[in-house]
Design a protein around this motif. Sequence first.
Motif, PDB file in Angstrom:
ATOM      1  N   ILE A   1       0.672  -1.256   0.222  1.00  0.00           N
ATOM      2  CA  ILE A   1      -0.039  -0.074   0.218  1.00  0.00           C
ATOM      3  C   ILE A   1       1.305   1.190  -0.160  1.00  0.00           C
ATOM      4  O   ILE A   1       0.663   1.797  -0.881  1.00  0.00           O
ATOM      5  N   THR A   2       2.070   1.183   0.535  1.00  0.00           N
ATOM      6  CA  THR A   2       2.691   2.125   1.033  1.00  0.00           C
ATOM      7  C   THR A   2       3.381   2.821  -0.136  1.00  0.00           C
ATOM      8  O   THR A   2       3.472   3.795  -1.030  1.00  0.00           O
ATOM      9  N   LEU A   3       3.888   1.800  -1.193  1.00  0.00           N
ATOM     10  CA  LEU A   3       4.141   1.526  -2.267  1.00  0.00           C
ATOM     11  C   LEU A   3       3.367   2.054  -3.660  1.00  0.00           C
ATOM     12  O   LEU A   3       4.016   3.099  -4.171  1.00  0.00           O
ATOM     13  N   HIS A   4       2.419   1.789  -3.687  1.00  0.00           N
ATOM     14  CA  HIS A   4       1.609   2.819  -4.501  1.00  0.00           C
ATOM     15  C   HIS A   4       1.218   4.441  -3.767  1.00  0.00           C
ATOM     16  O   HIS A   4      -0.062   4.471  -4.676  1.00  0.00           O
ATOM     17  N   LEU A   5       1.025   4.470  -2.446  1.00  0.00           N
ATOM     18  CA  LEU A   5       0.484   5.709  -2.597  1.00  0.00           C
ATOM     19  C   LEU A   5       1.523   6.475  -2.438  1.00  0.00           C
ATOM     20  O   LEU A   5       1.517   8.101  -2.529  1.00  0.00           O
ATOM     21  N   ASN A   6       2.782   6.535  -2.881  1.00  0.00           N
ATOM     22  CA  ASN A   6       4.356   6.438  -3.327  1.00  0.00           C
ATOM     23  C   ASN A   6       3.378   7.272  -4.689  1.00  0.00           C
ATOM     24  O   ASN A   6       4.683   8.609  -5.011  1.00  0.00           O
ATOM     25  N   TYR A   7       2.783   6.822  -5.520  1.00  0.00           N
ATOM     26  CA  TYR A   7       2.561   7.072  -7.111  1.00  0.00           C
ATOM     27  C   TYR A   7       1.243   7.809  -7.370  1.00  0.00           C
ATOM     28  O   TYR A   7       1.039   8.648  -8.162  1.00  0.00           O
ATOM     29  N   VAL A   8       0.247   8.613  -6.137  1.00  0.00           N
ATOM     30  CA  VAL A   8      -0.471   9.030  -5.748  1.00  0.00           C
ATOM     31  C   VAL A   8      -0.076  11.268  -6.357  1.00  0.00           C
ATOM     32  O   VAL A   8      -0.966  11.470  -7.191  1.00  0.00           O
ATOM     33  N   ALA A   9       0.459  11.665  -5.683  1.00  0.00           N
ATOM     34  CA  ALA A   9       1.201  12.609  -5.763  1.00  0.00           C
ATOM     35  C   ALA A   9       1.477  12.907  -8.117  1.00  0.00           C
ATOM     36  O   ALA A   9       1.237  13.948  -8.111  1.00  0.00           O
ATOM     37  N   VAL A  10       2.304  11.804  -8.184  1.00  0.00           N
ATOM     38  CA  VAL A  10       3.089  11.709  -9.715  1.00  0.00           C
ATOM     39  C   VAL A  10       1.584  11.673 -10.805  1.00  0.00           C
ATOM     40  O   VAL A  10       1.971  12.347 -12.315  1.00  0.00           O
TER      41      VAL A  10
END
Length: 108
Positions: free
Chosen positions: A38-47
């Motif tokens: 989940i944290t890996l996927h959340l890293n791409y939210v802003a991008v």
Amino acid sequence: MIETSTIWIVIILLGLGTFLIRFSFLGLIGDRKLPRWITLHLNYVAVAVMPALVAPLVVWPEATGGALDAPRLLAALAALAAGLALRSALWSVSIGFGVLYFMLFVVS
């Protein structure tokens, strides 16, 4: 014209809805450690969100009646190049703003 009571009902319901959305993350799972995936996927939210917000403003700007224009396109390309070269969102946005305002000054 919409009635005052209807507007207040909508405002209260929207406020309650946004509170529940935030509480679902902060109140219910805020003190737990999230799984790695989940944290890996959340890293791409802003991008993912930033281009989705900016692209319509570049391709169909309200200021030009929806027609593509050179100042906004050049500003977007400059911001993209700055982001790729500098790896900094702050510098990318700043350079994009600078190019946009400079080009609008030159064109008008």
